[in-house]
Structures are given as structure tokens and as C-alpha cells.
Enzyme design. Structure first.
Site, mmCIF file in Angstrom:
data_model
loop_
_atom_site.group_PDB
_atom_site.id
_atom_site.type_symbol
_atom_site.label_atom_id
_atom_site.label_comp_id
_atom_site.label_asym_id
_atom_site.label_seq_id
_atom_site.Cartn_x
_atom_site.Cartn_y
_atom_site.Cartn_z
ATOM 1 N N ILE A 1 71.523 118.088 29.500
ATOM 2 C CA ILE A 1 70.134 118.448 29.773
ATOM 3 C C ILE A 1 70.023 119.839 30.377
ATOM 4 O O ILE A 1 69.204 120.653 29.964
ATOM 5 C CB ILE A 1 69.477 117.410 30.699
ATOM 6 C CG1 ILE A 1 69.574 116.019 30.065
ATOM 7 C CG2 ILE A 1 68.031 117.767 30.973
ATOM 8 C CD1 ILE A 1 68.899 115.908 28.719
ATOM 9 N N ASP B 1 67.516 121.787 49.198
ATOM 10 C CA ASP B 1 67.250 122.515 47.949
ATOM 11 C C ASP B 1 65.945 122.030 47.333
ATOM 12 O O ASP B 1 65.854 121.826 46.125
ATOM 13 C CB ASP B 1 68.416 122.338 46.971
ATOM 14 C CG ASP B 1 68.353 123.343 45.824
ATOM 15 O OD1 ASP B 1 67.680 124.375 45.983
ATOM 16 O OD2 ASP B 1 68.969 123.093 44.780
ATOM 17 N N CYS C 1 36.940 122.655 65.025
ATOM 18 C CA CYS C 1 36.109 123.776 64.593
ATOM 19 C C CYS C 1 35.648 123.507 63.163
ATOM 20 O O CYS C 1 36.474 123.307 62.270
ATOM 21 C CB CYS C 1 36.866 125.095 64.683
ATOM 22 S SG CYS C 1 35.937 126.503 64.053
#
Length: 606
Positions: A316, A429, A125
């Protein structure tokens, strides 16, 4: 009184044709209807609309008088309109349009949108982008659906519910893991009673967005989930079986046999051997055993790094599953110290088995696994990524990407996830916090796998609880009704939320401040990301792919091979500005084209 809309009764004379009316229909179509006495506009246009998949309820009719449109009722008699022109248009709040099918041969990799099988010869389509086989044509909807417009009305009702539901009681007496069935928006607006639709009480603090450049904290505390590590265990068992055979020597001795010599001494050989020949055979068998044992240690033992060799430099960030440090081990590395307090023997063995699988991952869009540590606790060593996370770029630094760059980030992410799924590794995750942009726009996916760490254990048995972040969790993961709700499709849903972040620049459900309310509504199917916020320059194929990835039923979501093929096809169809091969530099001056000898000669002329 409403005029009759059916055929004349038996015995009645058929209405007499007195003329014609020219009708302009939607999608640039037109027709001519015959004017008959006693018939209305509704009856005259009924057949013309039905064959085009339309009906009078979703359309409005106008009379064209001196070039101006005048609204006309459907029950108007058609006879006085003889010789006039009518215009039929679809209502603005009804997002319906007709398909525009063309036959197409897909020379690039493509899949049918209904049977999800390989597609070579088929139809497409031009309006909504549906691709399908000829034998799947019966499954194609009769009209095109614009999902962004179709969901807009639904989200207004959801916002009304979220705004007016604070006085309801919390569903403490109603467990979340009871059978859930998705309800439409109509059912949400009808059942305002707390017994039918009990919202949890919103928390005082809104959702927190962790602004860390590395793996930040997730939105759920103490919600680690079980993971069916059957695939990992099967690989490890086959590996251990081969290793046990190697340790048993070349004569096929069982694992519990004392030595190859004792087994060989029990056999009846046709020829007697002298003591010197027996000692020679025993020494050869011992040498083979030592060589094979060393080979086994090379394949797995040396991936475990002694803690004395790793130097931790800087912290960190901290997440629900561990803390990330920048470290030194033959160069810069990232060390993730996992939150596993006093691991049991079962956890230690499951962790080592999973490391045997992760060490075999090698891909340009996957963070390189370099080793692991088991003392004093579990830790994983990966390559150090200088770039920031995608979350930091989109929601903290507000980095502006053009649409071509966003589509390329989506393609690389799908490419990396396709590789992990080909290795039978489920991420569990996936989110923008775990996607890093390394050295420009090279995508690196991290924090994948780790089923042992993302599972809460009770002794030797894992506990059934969801893990991950709320915004990226699929409904089946929130409900936890299945023994193992994590699947390839749950990763696809999380990828769909990442696509939503790329195409909107914002997080979903930003208008809801309660985490419990999001869990409740997403788990029941009442809430999904608002697709009306997608950027207007987003390609139609990307918008439709985003909608498919966020389907409530996981069986309806595509897999990453199909997702990757769709994005690659979209990338090739985008217009590109290429430099001409005959003119490598567009800013070259005319003096640059002259030979150096002519320039020097020109300076000598007085």
C-alpha cells in the site's frame, strides 16, 4: 505647540466649564464631557477612554457635522466644539475591542482558560469567548484580541524574511540545539545580519507531498527519535513480576528456586507426612504451576502471530518507519512491516513490552490492534480500513466537507487522542496521513505508540533524534534539548496542525520550499501557521482553540480533555435542522394518506 495634557500647575486657576460635548465611543457606548477653556480634545476624552481600556494612539476622533464625519486632530481645542457631537472609533489596523462579560453557569463540562481547572460558576466574554473564574479575572487581558488579524502583519514580515534571506550563509557553524528563545516580529526585521539570523540555504527541491492512501513517507529521512518508554517499562515490569510469582508456585518461592518441592522440603512441619502424601502434594503443586504458566501464555503469548498464518497481498505505501501491506489473517488486515534491521535483544524485549500495552487499546476512533510478529522482522497487524486518509481527502482528492462535518472529524480525533493519553500512550507522529475516515466519517487513528521503532538505537542505547513529519512537529521536538521532548503537549501541537488543515484545506508553510528553513524558523519560534487563512465560516471558539493548540510554549497548550469538552460544547451550540416528529416524510403525496380501500372503490365508480 502641543497643548498641556496634565492638571494645571499649583497656583493656577482651574479652567472654567463653558458647556458640554456628546461623544460616541466604540462598542456602542457614549458619554458627555465638559468643555473647559484651554483644554484639547485629547485631554477632555482621556479619562473616558482609559476607563474603557482604550487610548488615543489606537483611536481616531471625528466631528459629526450635518450627519457627515470629519476627521479631527487630537490637539484641537475643545472650547470651539461646544454643543457638537464627536465620534471615537478604533483604527482598522488595531485589532482591539472591549470585552462583553456575562455571568454564566456551565452545566456542561468546561475549564477555565487561565488556571485550566474545572469551571462551573464563572464569567464568559460574548465577543472573544474567554471563560474564567472570578478569582482569575485579574489574568484576563483588558481587550479582546482577534488572532487572525493580529498575526497578519507578522506573516507579511516573515514572508519578506523568507524571500530575502537566500543570500545569507547557512548556519552550519551554529548548532540548532543551542538555547533558543522566541523572538517577536520586530526582532526578526531588525536583525538582518547573518550573525544574528542565519537562514539555512534552501534546497533545490521543494517539499514533497506523499499521495498515498495509507501511511505515506514522512518529510524527514533517517530522523527517528528516542522515546522515553518509562511508562511502558513500568507496566511491563509489574506484569513480569506478577508472572514470575505465578511461575514460582503458590508458596511464594523465589524466581531462582529449583522447584516448589525443594522449598517445601526445607520447611519444618509440625506433623510428619507419609511418602504418599508428599507425592500427592508435589503433584498438586506441579499441576498448579502448569495451569498458571498456561494462563500467562494466554495473556501475551498468543498475541504473537506465526508468519506462516499471514498472507501479504498488496503493498500500500512506505513510510520512514515501515511498509504497509494489505494482507489476509482471518479476514482483511493491514500489516505494517517495520524498518528494524537486525534487532538487538534490548530492542526485541522493548518491542514486546510495548505490544503488551498496545494490545489493551479498544476504542471506536482507534485502529484495532490484532497482533504482532517478531520473525523474520518486527511487524504489527491491525484492522483493515477501507476508507482513505484525511490527507488524501483534503490535499489529493479535494473532498469538500461542510463545517459541521469538519468539526465532527475534529471531535472524533480529539476523542481518540484523549483515550490514548488516558492509557499513557503518546502518539509521537500524529498527522493527517495517520487519520483515516472509515465507512463514511468515522475517524480511525493509526500508527500510534511504537516508541521502540521510532527510536534510533546505537547498540543498547537510544539516540536523541526527532521523529515525525516537519509540518506537524512542535518546536521543543525540533530542538531536542530535553531528554524526552515528547509529551501530551507535543501531540496537542500536532493536533493543532491537523485542525489547521481542516479549517483551511491546505498545509501550513506552503510558501516556503525549504525543509531546513522550516525546521530552523519553527524551532526558534519565528514561524507558525498563518491563522488568517482560516475559513470565514469557522466558529470563533474553534479559531481560538486552534490558536491555543499551536502555542510556542508547551505549558500554555490545553490537554485533550479540555479540547474535547470545548468541541463538544461547540457542536451542541451549532444550529440544527431536525425533522418534525409528527411528519416523518415531507414528500408524501395526498394520495398516500388515503386508505387503500377508498382508492379501490374510487376506481369502480364509472
Amino acid at each position: 505647540m502641543e497643548p498641556p495634557r496634565g492638571p494645571p500647575a499649583n497656583g493656577a486657576e482651574p479652567s472654567r466649564a463653558v458647556g458640554t460635548v456628546k461623544v460616541y465611543l466604540p462598542n456602542k457606548q457614549r458619554t458627555v464631557v465638559t468643555v473647559r477653556d484651554g483644554m484639547s480634545v485629547y485631554d477632555s476624552l482621556d479619562k473616558a477612554l482609559k476607563v474603557r481600556g482604550l487610548n488615543q494612539d489606537c483611536c481616531v476622533v471625528y466631528r459629526l457635522i450635518k450627519g457627515r464625519k470629519t476627521v479631527t486632530a487630537w490637539d484641537t481645542a475643545i472650547a470651539p466644539l461646544d454643543g457638537e457631537e464627536l465620534i471615537v472609533e478604533v483604527l482598522e489596523d488595531v485589532p482591539l475591542t472591549m470585552h462583553n462579560f456575562v455571568r454564566k453557569t456551565f452545566f456542561s463540562l468546561a475549564f477555565c482558560d487561565f488556571c485550566l481547572k474545572f469551571l462551573f460558576h464563572g464569567f464568559r466574554c460574548q465577543t472573544c469567548g474567554y471563560k474564567f473564574h472570578q478569582h482569575c479575572s485579574s489574568k484576563v487581558p483588558t481587550v479582546c484580541v482577534d488572532m487572525s488579524t493580529n498575526r497578519r502583519q507578522f506573516y507579511h514580515s516573515v514572508q519578506d524574511l523568507s524571500g530575502g534571506s537566500r543570500q545569507h550563509e547557512t548556519p552550519s557553524n551554529r548548532p540548532l540545539n543551542e538555547p533558543l528563545t522566541p523572538q517577536g516580529p520586530s526582532s526578526c526585521t531588525q536583525h538582518r545580519d547573518p550573525e544574528h539570523f542565519p537562514f539555512p540555504a534552501p534546497a533545490n527541491a521543494p517539499l514533497q507531498r506523499i499521495r498515498s492512501t495509507s501511511t505515506p513517507n514522512v518529510h524527514m529521512v533517517s530522523t527517528t527519535a528516542p522515546m522515553d518508554s518509562g511508562l511502558v517499562q513500568l507496566t511491563a515490569q509489574s506484569f513480569n513480576t506478577d508472572a514470575a510469582g505465578n511461575r514460582g508456585g503458590g508458596d511464594g518461592a523465589p524466581r531462582g528456586s529449583p522447584s516448589p518441592a525443594s522449598v517445601s522440603s526445607g520447611r519444618k512441619s509440625p506433623h510428619s507426612k507419609s511418602p504418599s502424601e508428599q507425592r500427592e502434594r508435589k503433584s498438586l503443586a506441579d499441576d498448579k504451576k502448569k495451569v498458571k504458566n498456561l494462563g500467562y501464555r494466554d495473556s501475551g503469548y498468543y498475541w504473537e502471530v506465526p508468519p506462516s498464518e499471514v498472507q501479504l497481498l498488496k503493498r500500500i505505501g512506505t513510510g520512514s518507519f515501515g511498509t504497509v501491506f494489505r494482507g489476509r489473517w482471518h479476514g482483511d488486515v493491514a500489516v505494517k512491516v517495520l524498518k528494524v534491521a537486525q534487532p538487538t535483544a534490548e530492542q526485541a524485549q522493548a518491542f514486546k513490552n510495548e505490544m503488551q500495552v498496545l494490545r489493551k487499546t479498544r476504542h471506536v476512533n482507534i485502529l484495532l490492534f490484532m497482533g504482532f510478529m517478531t520473525r523474520p522482522g518486527f511487524a504489527i497487524i491491525t484492522q483493515w480500513c477501507e476508507g482513505s486518509s484525511l490527507y488524501h481527502h483534503l490535499h489529493v482528492a479535494d473532498t469538500r466537507f461542510d463545517m459541521v462535518q469538519l468539526i465532527d472529524v475534529a471531535r472524533q480525533t480529539a476523542q481518540g487522542m484523549d483515550y490514548l493519553h488516558a492509557k499513557n500512550i503518546i502518539h509521537r507522529d500524529l498527522k493527517s496521513n495517520n487519520i483515516f475516515l472509515h465507512e463514511g466519517l468515522t475517524v480511525k487513528i493509526g500508527d500510534f505508540g511504537l516508541a521502540t521503532v521510532k527510536t534510533r538505537w546505537s547498540g543498547a542505547q537510544p539516540l536523541e533524534q526527532p521523529s515525525g513529519s516537519v509540518l506537524w512537529m512542535a518546536a521543543e521536538v525540533i530542538r531536542m534539548q530535553d531528554p524526552n521532548p515528547y509529551s501530551f503537549q507535543s501531540d496537542v501541537y500536532a493536533y493543532g496542525v491537523v485542525l489547521y488543515e481542516l479549517m483551511t484545506g491546505s498545509l501550513p508553510y506552503s510558501h516556503i520550499g525549504s525543509r531546513d528553513q522550516i525546521i530552523f524558523m519553527v524551532g526558534r519560534g519565528y514561524l507558525s501557521p498563518d491563522l488568517s487563512k482560516i475559513s470565514s465560516n469557522c466558529p470563533k471558539a474553534m479559531r481560538r482553540l486552534l490558536s491555543d493548540c499551536l502555542k510556542f510554549q508547551r505549558e500554555e497548550r490545553p490537554l485533550f480533555p479540555q479540547i474535547l469538552a470545548t468541541i463538544e460544547l461547540l457542536q451542541r451550540s451549532l444550529p440544527k435542522i431536525e425533522r418534525s416528529a409528527s411528519e416523518p416524510s415531507l414528500h408524501r403525496t395526498q394520495a398516500d394518506e388515503l386508505p387503500a380501500c377508498l382508492l379501490s372503490a374510487a376506481r369502480l365508480v364509472p
